[in-house]
Design an enzyme around this catalytic site. Sequence first.
Site, short mmCIF file in Angstrom:
data_model
loop_
_atom_site.label_atom_id
_atom_site.label_comp_id
_atom_site.label_asym_id
_atom_site.label_seq_id
_atom_site.Cartn_x
_atom_site.Cartn_y
_atom_site.Cartn_z
N HIS A 132 1.54 5.03 -2.80
CA HIS A 132 1.53 6.51 -2.50
C HIS A 132 2.95 6.76 -2.50
O HIS A 132 3.24 8.07 -3.17
CB HIS A 132 1.28 6.53 -0.85
N ASN A 165 -6.42 -0.78 -1.07
CA ASN A 165 -6.97 0.13 -0.29
C ASN A 165 -8.38 0.22 0.14
O ASN A 165 -8.81 0.06 1.52
CB ASN A 165 -6.81 1.62 -0.88
N HIS A 209 0.97 -1.17 0.12
CA HIS A 209 0.04 -0.05 -0.06
C HIS A 209 1.08 1.19 -0.10
O HIS A 209 1.10 1.68 -1.03
CB HIS A 209 -0.82 -0.02 1.08
N ILE A 260 -7.06 9.11 -1.15
CA ILE A 260 -7.09 8.74 0.26
C ILE A 260 -6.16 7.91 0.69
O ILE A 260 -5.59 7.03 -0.22
CB ILE A 260 -8.41 8.16 0.59
N HIS A 281 -3.86 0.92 -6.47
CA HIS A 281 -4.16 1.28 -5.03
C HIS A 281 -5.51 0.80 -4.79
O HIS A 281 -5.61 0.69 -3.42
CB HIS A 281 -4.02 2.96 -5.43
#
Length: 701
Positions: free
Chosen positions: A364, A555, A359, A701, A551
């Site tokens: 990110h 997520n 993740h 997010i 993602h």
Amino acid sequence: MVRLLCWRRPPIILCVVRMKQSYLPSETPAGLKYLREEDLLSLRGKDKKERKSFERIYDYDTYNDLGDPDSSSDLARPMLGGKEHPYPRRCRTGRAMTEKEPWSESRKRLHFYNQFYVPRDESFSDRKVVTFGTMEILFSVLEALKASLHIFSNANQQFLSITDSIELEFSFIESSIEKVLTYIFDKWADLNHLENVIKVVVPRFFRDLYGSVKTVAHIDGARRKDKISFSWFRDDEFCRQTLAGINPYSIQLVTALKQKKLFLLDYHDLLLPYVNEVRELKGTTLYGSRTLMFLTATGTLKPVAIELTRPPNKEKPQWRHVYIPSSNPKDVTIEAWLWKLAKAHVLAHDSGYHQLISHWLRTHCVTEPYIIATHRCLSKMHPIQRLLFPHLRYTMQINSLARLFLINAGGIIESTFFPGKYSMQLSSDVYAQQWRFDHEALPADLINRGMAVEDSSALHGIKLIIEDYPFANDGLILWDAIKQWATSYVNHYYPQADLVESDEELQAWWTEIRTVGHGDKKDEPWWPQLKTQQDLVGVVTTIMWVTSGHHSAVNFGQYTAAYSPPRPTIARTKMPNEDSTTEEWEKAFLKNPEHELGNCFPSKDQSKKVKSTLDVLSSHSPDEEYIGVNMEPAWETEPIINTAFEVFRGSLKNLEDTIDSRNSDPNLHNRIGKGSVPYQLLKPKSEAGVTGKGVPYSISI
């Protein structure tokens, strides 16, 4: 820029058309060349001062801002980025250094309403702030729960039984929202600058969150309470999660055997160097682990064995033990309880790897340098900038909030996941040892893990080793759709290969990503070249996949993992048969093995933090932009691009239908587990809130 253009080239209508139209640098109209260059220069900045919130300057820095050594020596953390701890770069803020560590950026003056700098173009929209809220609301939730629900009265309070942990799960859904809101109003009503958050954001946030949690709970409340809570004890569900859970990126083929029937979760070599250090931390323990699984005739996986290893230390030699499952699922022998405990340790390892690697690191973290380079090197009128723009939305803002209180020293990750204070150092190790840009493409990732082989006759050009691999099956359709869209787009703007190589903005962008944004890996031979249309398609497709499909897959299903028994984030006690005393073995474990299992789980404090955090992180904002739904204005002006996007949109609609069809096929056993919802994480569209589906363009997010 628009005003200057209008002044130079009236009328206003012409200015708008010009601003929507995309140009390669070599094709830029003479009147726009100066403006194009000046805008890029302004985005790069001319000084190294501390950045202010009103600025829109993009520059690079290391992760030297996670620790807080001036507050406590326990909060000192190594700098991530450089020879000792290679890591991607984040956006430079220019804050002052700490007094005790001149290489660490100070965290003084950081709080909910004074956060890390991000360029103003990256900030949340007003609607996202008001309807979804920023991460300070997460802490409102945690503080409110602590005060009004008395969940955190004892930080180390353990689960007394599995039933006890189930009641905690469902008490969250039934908690009093009024009490929570009252606490927040009382605590922060005197802060005028948070008036909007208190009076607007928080009530709407709770209404949306509470409503979506209730929706999930009412899908089949009795089934969830009766089955999902106990499905963790089933070995088939333990294995199914590796193919259709929130971390489908770790399972790999055992390649030493001719028959491709054995698969592995391997956290042995990676974790072993940390075992002794982590064991010195309070309230956690660690092993290196390997989990072996066998592919059955029905296409499902069955666990064969779990190996847990503790390396030698100053006092003791190496300890290692292999645990095997019982053939009887109702077995309550000592060996059966040891097997359950071994699974709890493996699941904690997988939870930490998911959050820190699959993740955070692989979506990110590695994306932030792409964003910085895109703004610094590609003009707003560059076609590749406009192709990537929706995939880069909000990510820098989200990442800055993560640095503020999720991945920072003493933050939520360190306090609830097994590596503790070594969490980000572990992430750096994986980046150094394993991360490769060319393996971030979905087909390449599957081939690298032995989960697929190249096959030109297969539907997607590769053949899956496990045919019923929900993440891979759905993901490959999405990957192909993105790649086809990127191919049509790139070939339109670059009809000849030499246009790619001669595009100075594009070449500067790719060079800066490799040599600065990912500078610690700049000399690796696996970086793709950027000379042809095919090269460019491969690069942008990978970035577009990572920010959307990858993602979303790791997520938006996290709310299902926010319950300790099926997915503990930390194992707090060692295995009962590891160098145990007579008292530990006979009076504790043999007398009440279920109590020992509960003691191994995260504490109630930790479980509630994880629950609250993952519920927020799994939520879709009402202003979410889902992949393939809205067409960017610049795409509408080009008929060929417009048509290509409509094809893309149609491919995603077909994916939705395919997922529904697959989830209704009784022969696909891995898509729906006992007590869980069907696998639909890669279903492109979603409603707002916690839904377990939806693929936004970007890491928002």
